[in-house]
Scaffold this active site. Structure first.
Site, mmCIF file in Angstrom:
data_model
loop_
_atom_site.group_PDB
_atom_site.id
_atom_site.type_symbol
_atom_site.label_atom_id
_atom_site.label_comp_id
_atom_site.label_asym_id
_atom_site.label_seq_id
_atom_site.Cartn_x
_atom_site.Cartn_y
_atom_site.Cartn_z
ATOM 1 N N LYS A 53 0.861 -1.185 0.000
ATOM 2 C CA LYS A 53 0.000 0.000 0.000
ATOM 3 C C LYS A 53 0.895 1.232 0.000
ATOM 4 C CE LYS A 53 -3.852 1.906 2.641
ATOM 5 N NZ LYS A 53 -4.668 1.700 3.855
ATOM 6 N N CYS A 71 0.368 14.953 -5.962
ATOM 7 C CA CYS A 71 -0.282 14.234 -7.057
ATOM 8 C C CYS A 71 -1.423 13.360 -6.544
ATOM 9 C CB CYS A 71 0.756 13.370 -7.782
ATOM 10 S SG CYS A 71 0.056 12.337 -9.074
ATOM 11 N N CYS A 73 -3.318 11.840 -9.361
ATOM 12 C CA CYS A 73 -3.630 11.087 -10.580
ATOM 13 C C CYS A 73 -2.703 9.893 -10.769
ATOM 14 C CB CYS A 73 -3.570 11.992 -11.810
ATOM 15 S SG CYS A 73 -1.895 12.443 -12.351
ATOM 16 N N CYS A 82 3.104 16.866 -7.344
ATOM 17 C CA CYS A 82 2.425 17.071 -8.626
ATOM 18 C C CYS A 82 3.359 17.789 -9.591
ATOM 19 C CB CYS A 82 1.170 17.910 -8.408
ATOM 20 S SG CYS A 82 0.324 18.351 -9.930
ATOM 21 N N HIS A 86 -1.528 15.606 -14.575
ATOM 22 C CA HIS A 86 -2.969 15.356 -14.536
ATOM 23 C C HIS A 86 -3.709 16.042 -15.683
ATOM 24 C CE1 HIS A 86 -2.388 19.028 -12.151
ATOM 25 N NE2 HIS A 86 -3.545 19.401 -12.671
#
Length: 104
Positions: A53, A71, A73, A82, A86
């Site tokens: 995970k 992020c 996406c 990020c 995206h």
């Protein structure tokens, strides 16, 4: 009259009271985000796949900037930060995902 929508894998309905006569004001802050599985069947195409995970924790005191974008996406080349990927993902899939913004 019920208005169904999907949010985070839950099916919810917004129901107006039966006695409501006036039009309801526009709702603010309501966003439905759709995550779609890729060809491999998962949302995360390649990031840290050896982990059971993927979880990241950052204390706000450790942030170098007053506003940091993370992020959501799973396409960023600088994950967990990020890098704007995206935008391309959204155009290709019709999704509307954007970054998580954390303020210091």
């Amino acid at each position: 009259m019920a208005t169904p929508f999907l949010a985070a894998a839950c099916r919810l309905s917004v129901v107006a009271p039966p006695t409501a006569q006036a039009p309801r004001p526009a709702r603010r802050g309501l966003v439905a985000v759709r995550a779609e599985a890729g060809a491999g069947g998962g949302i995360n195409p390649a990031i840290r796949k050896e982990e059971d995970k993927v979880v990241d924790t950052v204390l706000t005191g450790e942030l170098a900037k007053p506003l940091t974008a993370y992020c959501r996406c799973w396409r960023s080349g600088t994950f967990p930060l990020c890098d704007g990927t995206h935008v391309k993902h959204n155009k290709a899939t019709g999704d509307n995902v954007g970054p998580l913004l954390v303020k210091k």
